[in-house]
Design a protein around this motif. Structure first.
Motif, PDB file in Angstrom:
ATOM      1  N   THR A 325       7.884  -4.448  -1.645  1.00  0.00           N
ATOM      2  CA  THR A 325       8.369  -3.046  -0.966  1.00  0.00           C
ATOM      3  C   THR A 325       7.457  -1.934  -1.554  1.00  0.00           C
ATOM      4  OG1 THR A 325      10.069  -3.198  -2.421  1.00  0.00           O
ATOM      5  CG2 THR A 325      10.480  -3.972  -0.215  1.00  0.00           C
ATOM      6  N   ILE A 326       6.858  -2.513  -2.822  1.00  0.00           N
ATOM      7  CA  ILE A 326       6.273  -1.343  -3.516  1.00  0.00           C
ATOM      8  C   ILE A 326       4.892  -0.993  -2.871  1.00  0.00           C
ATOM      9  CG2 ILE A 326       5.024  -0.837  -5.883  1.00  0.00           C
ATOM     10  CD1 ILE A 326       6.994  -2.991  -6.933  1.00  0.00           C
ATOM     11  N   PRO A 327       4.788   0.315  -2.343  1.00  0.00           N
ATOM     12  CA  PRO A 327       3.916   0.849  -1.217  1.00  0.00           C
ATOM     13  C   PRO A 327       2.432   0.518  -1.810  1.00  0.00           C
ATOM     14  CG  PRO A 327       5.358   2.673  -1.840  1.00  0.00           C
ATOM     15  CD  PRO A 327       5.616   1.563  -2.728  1.00  0.00           C
ATOM     16  N   LEU A 328       2.108   0.843  -3.132  1.00  0.00           N
ATOM     17  CA  LEU A 328       0.668   0.350  -3.296  1.00  0.00           C
ATOM     18  C   LEU A 328       0.198  -0.893  -3.502  1.00  0.00           C
ATOM     19  CD1 LEU A 328      -2.044   1.857  -4.293  1.00  0.00           C
ATOM     20  CD2 LEU A 328      -1.120   1.813  -6.829  1.00  0.00           C
ATOM     21  N   ILE A 329       1.306  -1.878  -3.968  1.00  0.00           N
ATOM     22  CA  ILE A 329       0.563  -3.376  -4.236  1.00  0.00           C
ATOM     23  C   ILE A 329       0.788  -3.816  -2.723  1.00  0.00           C
ATOM     24  CG2 ILE A 329       1.749  -5.544  -4.764  1.00  0.00           C
ATOM     25  CD1 ILE A 329       2.491  -4.030  -7.211  1.00  0.00           C
ATOM     26  N   PHE A 332      -2.338  -2.492  -0.968  1.00  0.00           N
ATOM     27  CA  PHE A 332      -3.726  -3.237  -1.674  1.00  0.00           C
ATOM     28  C   PHE A 332      -3.709  -4.665  -1.031  1.00  0.00           C
ATOM     29  CE2 PHE A 332      -5.236  -6.126  -4.922  1.00  0.00           C
ATOM     30  CZ  PHE A 332      -6.665  -5.415  -5.134  1.00  0.00           C
ATOM     31  N   PHE A 339      -9.667  -7.253   4.639  1.00  0.00           N
ATOM     32  CA  PHE A 339     -10.999  -7.365   4.307  1.00  0.00           C
ATOM     33  C   PHE A 339     -11.733  -8.819   4.397  1.00  0.00           C
ATOM     34  CE2 PHE A 339     -14.846  -7.227   1.404  1.00  0.00           C
ATOM     35  CZ  PHE A 339     -15.617  -6.281   1.965  1.00  0.00           C
ATOM     36  N   TRP A 340     -11.234  -9.624   3.665  1.00  0.00           N
ATOM     37  CA  TRP A 340     -11.944 -11.013   3.389  1.00  0.00           C
ATOM     38  C   TRP A 340     -11.830 -11.885   4.759  1.00  0.00           C
ATOM     39  CZ3 TRP A 340     -15.209 -10.792  -0.216  1.00  0.00           C
ATOM     40  CH2 TRP A 340     -15.132 -10.050  -1.593  1.00  0.00           C
TER      41      TRP A 340
ATOM     42  N   ARG B  18      12.802   5.343  -2.450  1.00  0.00           N
ATOM     43  CA  ARG B  18      12.545   4.233  -1.840  1.00  0.00           C
ATOM     44  C   ARG B  18      11.123   4.151  -1.344  1.00  0.00           C
ATOM     45  NH1 ARG B  18      11.905   0.162   0.637  1.00  0.00           N
ATOM     46  NH2 ARG B  18      12.949  -0.896   1.942  1.00  0.00           N
ATOM     47  N   VAL B  19      10.513   5.537  -0.660  1.00  0.00           N
ATOM     48  CA  VAL B  19       9.123   5.659  -0.396  1.00  0.00           C
ATOM     49  C   VAL B  19       8.184   5.192  -1.276  1.00  0.00           C
ATOM     50  CG1 VAL B  19       7.703   7.103   0.812  1.00  0.00           C
ATOM     51  CG2 VAL B  19       9.930   6.979   1.676  1.00  0.00           C
ATOM     52  N   LEU B  20       8.547   6.052  -2.408  1.00  0.00           N
ATOM     53  CA  LEU B  20       7.486   5.865  -3.755  1.00  0.00           C
ATOM     54  C   LEU B  20       7.343   4.564  -4.274  1.00  0.00           C
ATOM     55  CD1 LEU B  20       7.666   9.481  -5.160  1.00  0.00           C
ATOM     56  CD2 LEU B  20       5.928   8.632  -3.674  1.00  0.00           C
ATOM     57  N   GLY B  21       8.644   3.943  -4.616  1.00  0.00           N
ATOM     58  CA  GLY B  21       8.731   2.694  -5.380  1.00  0.00           C
ATOM     59  C   GLY B  21       9.443   1.639  -4.900  1.00  0.00           C
ATOM     60  N   GLY B  22       9.431   1.797  -3.503  1.00  0.00           N
ATOM     61  CA  GLY B  22      10.152   0.414  -2.978  1.00  0.00           C
ATOM     62  C   GLY B  22      11.369  -0.085  -3.242  1.00  0.00           C
ATOM     63  N   LYS B  23      11.875  -1.070  -3.055  1.00  0.00           N
ATOM     64  CA  LYS B  23      13.203  -1.297  -3.111  1.00  0.00           C
ATOM     65  C   LYS B  23      13.714  -1.420  -4.816  1.00  0.00           C
ATOM     66  CE  LYS B  23      14.554  -4.831   0.073  1.00  0.00           C
ATOM     67  NZ  LYS B  23      14.376  -6.241   0.131  1.00  0.00           N
ATOM     68  N   GLN B  32       3.400   0.585 -10.053  1.00  0.00           N
ATOM     69  CA  GLN B  32       2.256   1.347  -9.428  1.00  0.00           C
ATOM     70  C   GLN B  32       1.328   1.969 -10.109  1.00  0.00           C
ATOM     71  OE1 GLN B  32       3.135   3.026  -5.149  1.00  0.00           O
ATOM     72  NE2 GLN B  32       4.984   2.657  -5.997  1.00  0.00           N
ATOM     73  N   PHE B  35      -0.478  -0.658 -12.102  1.00  0.00           N
ATOM     74  CA  PHE B  35      -1.427  -1.030 -10.985  1.00  0.00           C
ATOM     75  C   PHE B  35      -2.752  -0.332 -10.961  1.00  0.00           C
ATOM     76  CE2 PHE B  35      -2.542  -2.966  -6.846  1.00  0.00           C
ATOM     77  CZ  PHE B  35      -2.984  -4.097  -7.268  1.00  0.00           C
ATOM     78  N   LEU B 378     -16.694  -6.496   9.833  1.00  0.00           N
ATOM     79  CA  LEU B 378     -15.161  -5.908   9.579  1.00  0.00           C
ATOM     80  C   LEU B 378     -14.548  -4.994  10.744  1.00  0.00           C
ATOM     81  CD1 LEU B 378     -13.298  -6.391   7.335  1.00  0.00           C
ATOM     82  CD2 LEU B 378     -14.148  -4.048   6.350  1.00  0.00           C
TER      83      LEU B 378
END
Lengths: 506, 401
Positions: A325-329, A332, A339-340, B18-23, B32, B35, B378
């Motif tokens: 649920t973490i948006p960036l992950i 990505f 892509f692949w 919730r939007v920024l960090g998820g659950k 994040q 990452f 693609l």
């Protein structure tokens, strides 16, 4: 009562026997019901028989009846010498067999290839038979120990240090890169418009880098001390074993429950020590065979097994990332997978061959085979991710919630509850991916690696064996090998699917 | 003593979290950041290394090379091309060649695939086995193996043009490829094309009208005679009025090769053969699974409503099977398009072969060229998946789900 008796009819004599029903089972029944039961069907049967007649008979004739079985060069396979229209030219395969299996691997060292293959079969077979016990240990050996042993067996060479030196090297590399980035920013700050900001950020990064270099100083110092002594590998090994075992002991629960973790850690290190000693890795190991000498079936198997072993962890990580649920992950993972999956493998191989070396530091050259392996792992990893995601989606929410109610962390929930069930669900899909991976390994011949197909193609150009049937013979041989592997895997996948669905049958 | 209702938690803050960090909330945000830092570091390493390496090799980054002269020939071009054209032109030539081989391959793959699927579903035991053998053999051999087999073994074993195999005297097969008659436009060509286009548009409109009439007013309109008339009758009448739209130039054997007609290069023949037979095996399995997925009760229900067998198939079984068939079928079409890149192994001038192969080795612009090549594929796959999700949305809407 008598009324009924008078009005009812009672047969006085026996009926004639009815004719036996038309037989619908056995060979006759099959012929009658499924081949010749109607005019259309008779016509279709004739068409089918003709198709088979014109494909199977010539094939058998080519492969067996008209084949030449002995000979020293192409003259044996020419029609004017043999006296008949020559089919398969088997002496050609016989002469080229070492090349098709080992490539140009030195003849004296081929026992290493054979030993590796035997090891692989010995580890893989028990893994594939569901009834045999200790799957965890077996899988660990196959997925972690075997690739390393196989590398040192096939490639040769020894090690200069062990865990401690490697960790120190890696951290130092990372730290140098950070400091380099900071300095690049600082030098940019002299010319850029946003100079103060860049200066601050650059200094900050350099500061972090220096801090890290102080943090890892004990490690690097210890490494330098070890390099000075003669027995650096064993000293390093002992220190690494001690540290890792201690960490395992503490993480395992200390005195109360850590004994088990400690024992398994020590057992692992003893096994590693035995392997190092046996293969002589501490003093140079086996003679090095460069990968440009590898070829034939060896490369095909190395590429496919490496692809299988490395794509699975990549796939699992990406699948978990895509469900996170973490948006960036999540973003990505989605972008990476799509892509692949969106580009053909051949462009991925071109990418790995021509583009990847540009992305690495100039003094850092990557072997051609390794480049192809990286490309194939990323490509297959993306496909495996979608397979694994299918399995994760099939696990009811209640499983994860129950685990959470028991107080398990996300990692424990995933690794102990969700993943084992999910992976079991998707074994057939994973095996199907492996089949296509095995077939796709043939593409490495386009980027100048000589796998089975590449070696076969190279052998066609040998004037010593050029005859009209050479190409057909070569393709027949390679085709049989590919077919055996792929068909075997697909049957196995069906078998597993059947087993997994046992509860649905009745 | 009354207990006050507890104040609801600050929903906005929760939602933002919730939007920024998820659950996982703030932990997720921290993850994040870590990452993003790692990604940034990798990106920095890649860019700085690439810059240094390019400087060492004296290669100028950027797409300026696209305007340079290519200086090599391509043996199959759909648009006019000479060696003095630019690399951009090479890109277009390659792209068109890829699309041509894909479209032709998709057509034959679909035809063969449906035939094999019907064979496998046939009540005839022998024919079902033949279909099964075909599928098993083709699916378990690598595609590259099959391409090379057709190209290096089968096509190479064909006779030279002088002894070429004649197909009814109009087309000739030899190891130099396939020579077929070439259509040459005559005076009535434009009128013919216009009428044909009109016929197609009109029959499509007719079909839409008929379906609307069926669904809204329950009125059955038989349109196929009109469609036949529009598609075949009208062009035929035009032909009678304004003469033949085109004539065929037959190939003639002159010296060691053919003159006249148009030649299809052997690479194209081998690639199309391999791609279509290979993909056909997968399509056959998809079609078979789709038809088997329709419950046999549907057929019986149709029969009990008094529909004929053909009508039941057309109105009840096939639409339901198509729902199962279409998504994986498009996937196979996409696979075929991507697999056409294997052309590079036999030298058919597709996108990968002329652009990522020849152009790359001439200019050394690895990053730009491979990025462009990957981008094309693609884009194709993204468009396909967008179309498929629209289709999936329509199907689920029509099911009322």
């Amino acid at each position: 009562m008598s009324d009924i008796a008078s009005s009812s009819f009672v047969r006085q004599d026996l009926l004639n026997e009815r004719p036996a029903p038309v037989k619908t089972t056995g060979f006759i029944g099959l012929v009658r019901t499924r081949l010749f039961n109607s005019p259309t069907n008779i016509l279709l049967t004739i068409i089918g028989a003709l198709l088979l007649w014109f494909t199977i008979i010539p094939s058998v004739k080519f492969l067996v009846v008209d084949a030449v079985w002995t000979g020293k060069d192409r003259t044996a396979c020419l029609a004017e010498n043999a006296g008949f229209v020559v089919g398969a030219c088997w002496p050609y395969i016989q002469a080229k067999l070492p090349q098709l299996i080992y490539g140009f691997y030195p003849e004296a060292e081929r026992w290493r290839v054979n030993l590796t293959l035997v090891l692989a079969v010995l580890l893989l077979l028990p893994l594939l038979i569901p009834r045999l016990p200790s799957k965890g240990l077996n899988a660990g050996l196959f997925f972690f120990a075997f690739p390393l042993v196989a590398f040192f067996l096939l490639h040769g060479g020894g090690i200069k240090g062990f865990g401690l030196s490697w960790t120190a090297d890696l951290l130092q590399l990372f730290d140098d890169s950070i400091i380099g980035a900071g300095q690049a920013l600082l030098s940019l700050a002299k010319t850029s418009a946003a100079a103060p900001l860049l200066w601050v950020v650059g200094n900050l990064i350099v500061l972090v880098g220096t801090a890290i270099s102080w943090l890892i100083f004990p490690l690097t110092w210890l490494r330098d001390q070890l390099q000075g002594t003669g027995q650096s590998v064993w000293a390093d090994f002992a220190i690494t074993a001690a540290i890792v075992s201690l960490i395992a002991f503490v993480l395992g629960g200390g005195v109360r429950t850590g004994g088990r973790a400690l024992a398994s850690s020590i057992a692992t290190f003893v096994a590693i020590a035995i392997v190092i000693k046996l293969m002589g890795l501490d003093h140079g190991g086996l003679p090095i065979v460069q990968t440009n000498l590898w070829g034939g079936l060896l490369v095909t198997l190395v590429v496919s097994v490496t692809g299988i072993v490395t794509s699975l962890p990549i796939g699992i990580a990406l699948a978990l990332g895509r469900r996170s649920t973490i948006p960036l992950i999540r973003i990505f993972s989605i972008a990476f997978i799509e892509f692949w999956r969106g580009v053909p493998l051949i462009t991925v191989l071109f990418f790995a061959t021509y583009m990847l070396p540009l992305f690495l530091p100039g003094n850092f050259t990557v072997d051609g085979l390794v480049r192809a392996l990286i490309g194939i792992s990323l490509f297959t990893g993306a496909y495996q991710a979608e397979n694994v995601r299918g399995g994760l989606a099939a696990i009811p929410r209640g499983q994860g919630e129950a685990a959470a109610a028991l107080g398990l962390s996300w990692w424990k929930t995933t690794s102990l509850i969700v993943l084992p069930q999910a992976l079991r669900h998707v074994i057939p899909n994973l095996v199907n991916s492996f089949i296509s991976l095995f077939k796709d390994t043939s593409l490495v011949s386009i980027v100048a690696l000589f796998d089975l197909l590449g070696s076969l193609r190279a052998s066609f150009s040998d004037p010593k064996w050029s005859s009209p049937s050479t190409a057909f013979t070569g393709f027949a041989f390679a085709g049989i090998i590919y077919f055996i592997f792929c068909f075997g895997m697909s049957r196995y996948s069906l078998f597993v699917e059947h087993r997994l669905n046992a509860h649905r049958r009745n | 003593m009354s207990t006050e209702a507890r104040k609801p938690p600050p929903q906005i803050a929760l939602k933002i979290r919730r939007v920024l960090g998820g659950k996982t909330g703030w932990n997720g945000i921290a993850v994040q950041f870590a990452f993003a830092a790692i990604l940034g570091w990798i990106a920095y390493e890649i860019v700085s290394n690439a810059r240094a390496n390019l400087e060492n090799q004296h290669i100028a980054a950027g797409f300026g090379f696209l305007g340079n002269n290519a200086g090599f020939d391509v043996n199959q071009t759909l648009i006019p091309y000479t060696g003095s054209d630019t690399f951009l032109r090479v890109f277009l030539v390659g792209l068109l060649n890829t699309l041509v081989v894909s479209v032709v391959g998709i057509f034959f793959a679909t035809v063969i695939g449906f035939i094999v699927a019907l064979c496998r579903l046939s009540p005839n035991w022998l024919l079902a086995r033949v279909g099964e053998i075909y599928v098993e053999i083709i699916r378990n051999l690598p595609l590259l193996f099959q391409i090379l087999f057709w190209y290096l073994a089968v096509l190479a074993a064909l006779p030279n043009p002088r002894q070429s195999i004649s197909l009814l005297g109009i087309a000739f097969v030899s190891n130099r490829g396939l020579v077929i008659p070439r259509p040459i436009g005559e005076s009535g060509f434009e009128a013919f094309l216009a009428v044909l286009a009109f016929g197609m548009v009109a029959s499509l409109a007719l079909r839409i009208y008929a379906r609307r009439a069926l669904f809204q007013r329950g009125q059955m309109i038989r349109i196929w005679p009109y469609v036949l008339g529009l598609l075949f009758g009208l062009p035929l009448i035009t032909m009678l009025v304004s003469g033949l739209p085109f004539t065929f130039e037959l190939p003639q054997l002159k010296g060691f090769n053919f003159a006249g007609g148009s030649r299809i290069i052997p690479e194209f023949v081998a690639l199309t053969l391999a791609l279509s037979t290979y993909t056909a095996a997968f399509i056959a399995e998809i079609v078979r699974a789709g038809i088997l997925s329709v419950h046999s009760g549907q057929m019986e229900a149709g029969a009990s409503l008094g529909l004929s067998r053909g009508t039941t198939l057309r109105l009840i079984v096939v639409p339901q099977a198509m729902r199962v068939i279409v998504p994986p079928l498009t996937n196979q079409y996409l696979n075929l398009t991507k697999n056409s890149s294997l052309a590079v192994a036999i030298g058919y001038p597709d996108l990968v072969s002329v652009f990522a192969g020849t152009s790359l080795s001439q200019t050394g612009q690895a990053i730009e060229i491979i990025a462009m090549t990957m981008g094309v594929y693609l884009l194709i796959s993204l468009i396909t998946s967008a179309v498929m999700s629209v289709y999936g949305w329509r199907v689920s809407r029509s099911l009322g789900a």
